[in-house]
Enzyme design. Structure first.
Site, PDB file in Angstrom:
ATOM      1  N   SER A   1       0.836  -1.198   0.000  1.00  0.00           N
ATOM      2  CA  SER A   1       0.000   0.000   0.000  1.00  0.00           C
ATOM      3  C   SER A   1       0.878   1.259   0.000  1.00  0.00           C
ATOM      4  O   SER A   1       1.667   1.438  -0.925  1.00  0.00           O
ATOM      5  CB  SER A   1      -0.964  -0.031   1.183  1.00  0.00           C
TER       6      SER A   1
ATOM      7  N   HIS B   1      -6.835  -5.876  -0.947  1.00  0.00           N
ATOM      8  CA  HIS B   1      -5.806  -5.055  -0.338  1.00  0.00           C
ATOM      9  C   HIS B   1      -5.344  -5.734   0.958  1.00  0.00           C
ATOM     10  O   HIS B   1      -6.133  -6.362   1.664  1.00  0.00           O
ATOM     11  CB  HIS B   1      -6.379  -3.677  -0.019  1.00  0.00           C
TER      12      HIS B   1
ATOM     13  N   ASP C   1      -8.697  -5.626  -5.335  1.00  0.00           N
ATOM     14  CA  ASP C   1      -8.295  -4.576  -4.402  1.00  0.00           C
ATOM     15  C   ASP C   1      -9.289  -3.420  -4.468  1.00  0.00           C
ATOM     16  O   ASP C   1      -9.446  -2.776  -5.505  1.00  0.00           O
ATOM     17  CB  ASP C   1      -6.884  -4.095  -4.744  1.00  0.00           C
TER      18      ASP C   1
END
Length: 414
Positions: free
Chosen positions: A252, A382, A349
């Protein structure tokens, strides 16, 4: 009891559906959607186990005879089908990861890894690992916690995961940069499955804190990453590490910072006061990163990060300081000096769309002179690799192969 059973069935079905569907424009629901889909997708078979156990308990108590309980059972059954699908999808990860490595490194890439190092590679995963998703520690790894690498207090501390058994030539080093949208996160929270796995196999792993927004504005975050690289070069030999070989990873915001660091070696604006330090890294493995502050490919027009970036992270608008936004975007620094890179992203994601990784990889493919592998994991959310899961453990195996390959190539070139 039957009412609770029905409620849990509905919640399970909704979460399972969220994990199966590739969500896009969910706006303010994005964090909630991500959380529920993430936990359902990565823990799919574990959910089936406890839900079947609960059903068996109610059957033993003769509470499944009511219409409400039977409706709940029907909903649970549909959810179990979806969860089994998600589990099978995750079990397909080694095929996707293997194809990515063969395409990026060559069909016979394992032959480039010395025979003694091929012995540490794993093709399969252990059920005992993903069935205990939050069991992280491994034998043969010593943790050195909260070592200062710069002068920002807690935000400039690092942890070292040191193998107990020595390695000829010193341990190659992996630097882990945590995520959290540049505003939250701690070094202890992410990538432990990868770091412990590698440390068991003769890699020295370093996890860092760095200054966070809004207390600090970008480029403070990347400056701290560079300071950590400089610290490693100067001090890691004291822990048995090889200061000449540093790979970098992160997810991230950590994916953003790790890729940015890999593409900006010795870049003076990111090294104020330590311009002469060597901040080159020898390999990079960014996970589900943000690669373009400016969103120049118009990937997320209705789910823009502009407000977060302008108000909290960069603390200026793009039209006010365009050079800062440009320099903070890894895609702006793509060049022919990029190190060997393995980009990993999940198709589902919700927070950072997979199209961003595709654009970044496409740009790298046009210029990079080094190996480039890209794995796009079907169903991956994610933060999928934060704890042990089927998908996580297969990905850890693949990243280990990539890093062993990259290190072996580097050794031969010395």
């Amino acid at each position: 009891m039957t009412g609770l059973y029905f409620f849990l069935a509905v919640v399970s079905a909704v979460c399972t559906l969220m994990a199966i569907v590739q969500a896009r424009r969910v706006y303010w629901l994005a964090p909630i959607y991500f959380l529920l889909a993430w936990l359902a997708g990565e823990l799919a078979l574990i959910h089936v186990i406890w839900q079947v156990g609960l059903t068996a308990l109610l059957a033993h108590m003769e509470l499944l005879t009511s219409p409400l309980a039977q409706t709940g059972l029907g909903i649970f059954a549909l959810s179990w089908l979806g969860l089994i699908y998600l589990h099978v999808q995750a079990m397909d990860s080694p095929r996707v990861l293997g194809n990515a490595l063969r395409q990026g490194l060559g069909d016979n890439y394992r032959d480039d890894i010395p025979a003694d190092r091929r012995l540490v590679l794993e093709d399969g995963i252990r059920a005992g690992s993903w069935l205990k998703p939050f069991s992280m520690t491994r034998p043969g790894v010593r943790l050195h916690a909260n070592i200062s690498y710069a002068d920002a207090g807690k935000r400039n501390l690092l942890d070292i995961y040191q193998p107990e058994a020595p390695r000829e030539g010193g341990f190659p080093v992996l630097l882990q940069v945590h995520g959290g949208g540049w505003i939250i996160g701690e070094k202890e929270q992410q990538a432990k499955p990868l770091m412990y796995h590698l440390s068991e196999r003769g890699w020295l792993c370093v996890a860092i804190n760095y200054r966070l927004s809004p207390a600090a504005a970008f480029p403070a975050h990347i400056i701290d990453v560079k300071k950590a690289i400089a610290w490693i070069r100067e001090h890691i030999a004291d822990y048995g590490g090889n200061p000449d070989y540093i790979a970098i990873t992160g997810g991230s915001a950590g994916g953003h910072l790790s890729s940015l660091a890999s593409l900006t070696p010795n870049y003076a604006p990111f090294q104020p006061g330590f311009e002469e330090a060597d901040t080159t890294v020898q390999a990079a493995v960014p996970f589900y990163g943000v690669y373009d502050f400016l969103d120049r490919h118009d990937i997320r027009p209705e789910m823009s990060m502009d407000e977060l970036l302008a108000d909290k992270v960069l603390q200026c608008k793009a039209d006010e300081e365009p050079e800062l936004w440009e320099s903070g975007s890894p895609i702006s620094h793509v060049n022919d000096h990029a190190p060997p890179t393995f980009v990993v992203h999940g198709t589902h994601d919700t927070l950072v769309w997979v199209e961003e990784a595709r654009a970044f990889v496409s740009a790298l493919e046009k210029t990079s002179q080094q190996a480039l592998a890209y794995a796009e994991l079907p169903g991956g959310q994610h933060a999928f690799e934060v704890f042990h899961s089927v998908r996580t453990d297969h990905t850890v195996n693949a990243v280990t192969e990539f890093l062993e390959w990259a290190h072996a190539r580097w050794v031969r070139e010395q």
